[in-house]
Design a protein around this motif. Structure first.
Motif, PDB file in Angstrom:
ATOM      1  N   TYR A 378       0.847  -1.185   0.000  1.00 43.88           N
ATOM      2  CA  TYR A 378       0.000   0.000   0.000  1.00 43.88           C
ATOM      3  C   TYR A 378       0.893   1.249   0.000  1.00 43.88           C
ATOM      4  O   TYR A 378       1.574   1.533   0.988  1.00 43.88           O
ATOM      5  N   HIS A 380       0.654   4.371   0.415  1.00 44.42           N
ATOM      6  CA  HIS A 380       0.542   5.408   1.451  1.00 44.42           C
ATOM      7  C   HIS A 380       1.300   5.050   2.725  1.00 44.42           C
ATOM      8  O   HIS A 380       1.516   5.920   3.585  1.00 44.42           O
ATOM      9  N   ASN A 381       1.707   3.829   2.846  1.00 41.85           N
ATOM     10  CA  ASN A 381       2.468   3.410   4.017  1.00 41.85           C
ATOM     11  C   ASN A 381       3.968   3.650   3.861  1.00 41.85           C
ATOM     12  O   ASN A 381       4.744   3.289   4.755  1.00 41.85           O
ATOM     13  N   TYR A 382       4.377   4.236   2.740  1.00 41.98           N
ATOM     14  CA  TYR A 382       5.798   4.395   2.445  1.00 41.98           C
ATOM     15  C   TYR A 382       6.135   5.878   2.254  1.00 41.98           C
ATOM     16  O   TYR A 382       5.261   6.685   1.897  1.00 41.98           O
ATOM     17  N   TYR A 384       7.013   9.366   0.775  1.00 42.80           N
ATOM     18  CA  TYR A 384       6.648  10.009  -0.501  1.00 42.80           C
ATOM     19  C   TYR A 384       5.465   9.315  -1.192  1.00 42.80           C
ATOM     20  O   TYR A 384       5.115   9.662  -2.315  1.00 42.80           O
ATOM     21  N   GLY A 385       4.825   8.335  -0.526  1.00 43.98           N
ATOM     22  CA  GLY A 385       3.712   7.619  -1.142  1.00 43.98           C
ATOM     23  C   GLY A 385       4.133   6.766  -2.313  1.00 43.98           C
ATOM     24  O   GLY A 385       3.336   6.484  -3.217  1.00 43.98           O
TER      25      GLY A 385
END
Length: 428
Positions: A378, A380-382, A384-385
């Motif tokens: 997913y 968004h969990n990283y 810079y998205g």
């Protein structure tokens, strides 16, 4: 003097190719129509070009040179029965020759009958059309004809025809004792935009509406001519081939960043009154030619054409002029849609199109058992998205469709694209 109640343009139709002005690429020593006359081997032909430049005149000239009468048929007015009546005297080896005016207007029943007559050699067609025959004429009929494009007639050639009309006492105005200065003949030729028929009709009206002096002369002046001239046709028929040429030139001028040329063609399009086509073309340009180089221009263009639609002509010209200049002066890019074309070409190559399992729909019970959605990261969990994972089908994993060639082209999009790839490489 016979037929003097007919319009001057009709009376002055050439009786042979030697009287035709212009069209040097078809008429003259060694040219195709001259060779046809010399060999007396006329085959079905289509004469294509703007109104009033000599299509019907050339057909009559061919008839005169060949010594063969032509039947006349207007595809938009006459019926199939009329065509059958004209064609009944033709037999294979001794065909009847028919001038078919507005040949692009033939309906299917007339076309089918005509094809049969041409095929068995009992009829030779000389078609005349203002429309592009490659777009408007039935392919079967087109393949049985030789297509000749007529060019606009230069003003000096039109003026030459006007001089002939002034001097000709049998068919022209020679018996009217008109005094028309040569520069005025050139002026008429220029104002009628290469349309010989319109020029002749203008000259006739000017002469006939000029009072005879005590000396028996009709002294035609520029003021008289101006009252006889129709409004110059600079926009063209909005449903005609010339109109699509204007739209094409309009877009290519904007694409080439020539704002002056773009405004020239915009003005001519406005004269044709086709606001729908102008607006549609501007929207296409914003996304086809400007695109990522100035993405905000898509919304600006939509706003401008919306205003143009709301206010209508003549005020619509104001937002249209503004957005035309903005688009012409903007940086250009076709990166996005060209990338889509490459992607489309790739999916037609026959490679496996299966969507990777980790990207497949996994919202239902049992999806995990089937391996659907397993291993999906997913974004968004990283930071810079963005995360490193494969999105393309396995058979396409190495494909890259976006190609940034110009360092200044789509600068923001190119920077973002490169940044994303750098982040992914650091994560791998």
């Amino acid at each position: 003097m016979t037929g003097m109640n007919q319009p001057l343009a009709t009376r002055m139709r050439p009786s042979s190719l030697s009287e035709v002005v212009g069209q040097e690429h078809l008429i003259g020593d060694g040219q195709i129509l001259t060779r046809i006359v010399k060999s007396r081997q006329l085959t079905s032909i289509v004469l294509y070009g703007p109104p009033g430049i000599g299509k019907t005149s050339i057909a009559h000239a061919l008839s005169g040179d060949l010594g063969v009468p032509f039947g006349y048929f207007n595809a938009g007015v006459h019926s199939k029965k009329d065509l059958q009546t004209i064609a009944k005297d033709g037999v294979p080896g001794d065909p009847v020759i028919v001038l078919i005016d507005e040949v692009h207007r033939l309906d299917k029943t007339k076309q089918d009958f005509l094809l049969m007559q041409i095929e068995d050699g009992s009829l030779i067609m000389v078609g005349a059309t203002t429309e592009n025959p490659y777009m408007s004429i039935n392919p079967a009929l087109r393949s049985r004809s030789h297509i000749f494009e007529l060019k606009p007639v230069a003003p000096e050639n039109v003026a030459e025809r006007l001089r002939m009309a002034l001097d000709d006492r049998e068919r022209g105005l020679g018996h009217r004792h008109a005094d028309v200065p040569d520069e005025l003949l050139v002026y008429i030729a220029e104002q009628t935009n290469g349309d010989i028929r319109s020029a002749l009709n203008t000259l006739e009206l000017a002469v006939m509406s000029t009072e005879v002096s005590p000396h028996g002369l009709r002294s035609v002046t520029r003021d008289i001519v101006n009252t006889c001239l129709q409004q110059r046709q600079i926009g063209g028929d909005k449903d005609g081939d010339s109109h699509y040429n204007l739209l094409s030139a309009f877009q290519k001028s904007i694409r080439g960043s020539d704002a002056d040329a773009a405004l020239h063609y915009l003005s001519r399009l406005i004269q044709a009154g086709d606001l729908i086509s102008i607006n549609r073309r501007l929207l296409v340009i914003a996304y086809e030619d400007i695109s990522l180089a100035s993405p905000e221009l898509g919304q600006e263009t939509l706003a401008a054409v919306t205003v143009a639609e709301r206010v209508g002509f003549p005020e619509a010209r104001i937002p249209l002029a503004q957005i035309t200049v903005r688009l012409a002066l903007s940086p250009k890019s076709n990166v996005a849609y060209k990338a889509l074309d490459r992607a489309t070409e790739a999916i037609m190559s026959g490679r496996d199109l299966t969507v990777p399992a980790h990207l497949q729909d996994a919202h239902y019970k049992g999806a995990e058992t089937l391996g659907r959605g397993v291993g999906y990261k997913y974004p968004h969990n990283y930071p810079y998205g963005i995360t490193s994972q494969s999105y393309l089908p396995d058979a396409y994993a190495s494909d890259q469709y976006l190609e940034f060639r110009d360092p200044t082209d789509t600068e923001h999009a190119q920077f973002r694209y490169n940044s994303i790839n750098q982040i992914i490489k650091r994560q791998e």
